[in-house]
Design a protein around this motif. Sequence first.
Motif, PDB file in Angstrom:
ATOM      1  N   PHE A   1       0.837  -1.197   0.000  1.00 18.73           N
ATOM      2  CA  PHE A   1       0.000   0.000   0.000  1.00 18.73           C
ATOM      3  C   PHE A   1       0.875   1.250   0.000  1.00 18.73           C
ATOM      4  CE2 PHE A   1      -3.206  -2.982   1.460  1.00 18.73           C
ATOM      5  CZ  PHE A   1      -4.374  -2.487   0.891  1.00 18.73           C
TER       6      PHE A   1
ATOM      7  N   ASP B   1      -1.110   7.065  -1.575  1.00 18.52           N
ATOM      8  CA  ASP B   1      -2.055   7.383  -2.654  1.00 18.52           C
ATOM      9  C   ASP B   1      -3.286   6.476  -2.649  1.00 18.52           C
ATOM     10  OD1 ASP B   1      -0.406   9.397  -3.529  1.00 18.52           O
ATOM     11  OD2 ASP B   1       0.544   8.186  -5.099  1.00 18.52           O
ATOM     12  N   ASP B   2      -3.237   5.374  -1.905  1.00 15.46           N
ATOM     13  CA  ASP B   2      -4.374   4.448  -1.855  1.00 15.46           C
ATOM     14  C   ASP B   2      -5.451   4.880  -0.863  1.00 15.46           C
ATOM     15  OD1 ASP B   2      -3.335   2.513  -3.711  1.00 15.46           O
ATOM     16  OD2 ASP B   2      -1.978   1.815  -2.136  1.00 15.46           O
TER      17      ASP B   2
ATOM     18  N   VAL C   1      -9.215   3.195  -0.477  1.00 11.58           N
ATOM     19  CA  VAL C   1      -9.440   2.354   0.701  1.00 11.58           C
ATOM     20  C   VAL C   1     -10.626   2.886   1.481  1.00 11.58           C
ATOM     21  CG1 VAL C   1      -8.491   1.639   2.931  1.00 11.58           C
ATOM     22  CG2 VAL C   1      -7.072   1.502   0.880  1.00 11.58           C
TER      23      VAL C   1
ATOM     24  N   VAL D   1      -2.825   3.271   5.550  1.00 12.36           N
ATOM     25  CA  VAL D   1      -1.840   3.252   4.459  1.00 12.36           C
ATOM     26  C   VAL D   1      -0.528   3.928   4.833  1.00 12.36           C
ATOM     27  CG1 VAL D   1      -3.626   3.080   2.673  1.00 12.36           C
ATOM     28  CG2 VAL D   1      -2.750   5.338   3.325  1.00 12.36           C
TER      29      VAL D   1
ATOM     30  N   ALA E   1      -1.966  -4.426  -1.402  1.00 11.78           N
ATOM     31  CA  ALA E   1      -3.029  -3.867  -2.229  1.00 11.78           C
ATOM     32  C   ALA E   1      -3.077  -4.682  -3.512  1.00 11.78           C
ATOM     33  CB  ALA E   1      -2.733  -2.402  -2.549  1.00 11.78           C
TER      34      ALA E   1
ATOM     35  N   GLU F   1      -4.409  -4.970  -7.476  1.00  9.61           N
ATOM     36  CA  GLU F   1      -4.894  -4.201  -8.624  1.00  9.61           C
ATOM     37  C   GLU F   1      -4.744  -5.047  -9.889  1.00  9.61           C
ATOM     38  OE1 GLU F   1      -2.341  -0.802  -8.454  1.00  9.61           O
ATOM     39  OE2 GLU F   1      -0.622  -1.867  -9.289  1.00  9.61           O
TER      40      GLU F   1
ATOM     41  N   PRO G   1      -7.684   0.480 -10.947  1.00  8.75           N
ATOM     42  CA  PRO G   1      -7.714   0.861  -9.535  1.00  8.75           C
ATOM     43  C   PRO G   1      -7.595  -0.338  -8.593  1.00  8.75           C
ATOM     44  CG  PRO G   1      -9.929   0.795 -10.403  1.00  8.75           C
ATOM     45  CD  PRO G   1      -9.014   0.518 -11.559  1.00  8.75           C
ATOM     46  N   LEU G   2      -7.368  -0.029  -7.356  1.00  7.46           N
ATOM     47  CA  LEU G   2      -7.355  -1.007  -6.275  1.00  7.46           C
ATOM     48  C   LEU G   2      -8.679  -1.768  -6.257  1.00  7.46           C
ATOM     49  CD1 LEU G   2      -5.997  -1.906  -3.482  1.00  7.46           C
ATOM     50  CD2 LEU G   2      -7.384  -0.108  -2.465  1.00  7.46           C
TER      51      LEU G   2
END
Length: 198
Positions: free
Chosen positions: A16, A19-20, A24, A52, A69, A71, A77-78
């Motif tokens: 992670f 930026d997540d 989240v 994160v 994470a 993707e 995206p996640l």
Amino acid sequence: MEPITLTTARLRLRPFTPDDADLVYEICQDPEIQRWTAVPTPYTREDAEFFVTRIAPDGWRQDGQLPFAVEPLAGGPLIAAVGLHACGPGVREIGYWTAAGHRGRGYTTEVVGALAHWAFTGLGVHRLVWRAEVGNAPSRAVAERAGFTIEGVERAGIVNNGTARDCWLGSLLPSDLGLPSSLPYLPAPIPSEPSAAS
């Protein structure tokens, strides 16, 4: 431990990053994730930022919690999160959630399989544990598809929102995936059937 990145046929599992936080936060508004996992309820933007920026990197530094994470490998995206939590020497517990719009596509089973393989071959784990509150059928289905053996029910095995709840317990061993174990394994003998004279 240094964070690593793993890949499957369709997905990338990576550490992670700050930026997540927004995604989240958005994903964890899902009532199903709040109902069945240990994320705080209600789940705030501060919770996402703390996860994160502190929990995830500290987990890697301390080798206690190793969150990834998830993707799409092709970009995007996640869509999920998966992690391994230390439970003692050679034992880790796996946990996961998947964003509502990405369920039912086999992503979670794919991720669990990849992480289990890495745990056995890269971390020297000899037993991987899965637990979910009794009633969380989707999580159990993923665990069973990934090869876990359901061992039974732990009474008051999970605490969720301040309440101890019964949970299903499952395990996966390297031999279940055709892999060598870091330790020899001696299974308990199968009890014989009682004789008619007993």
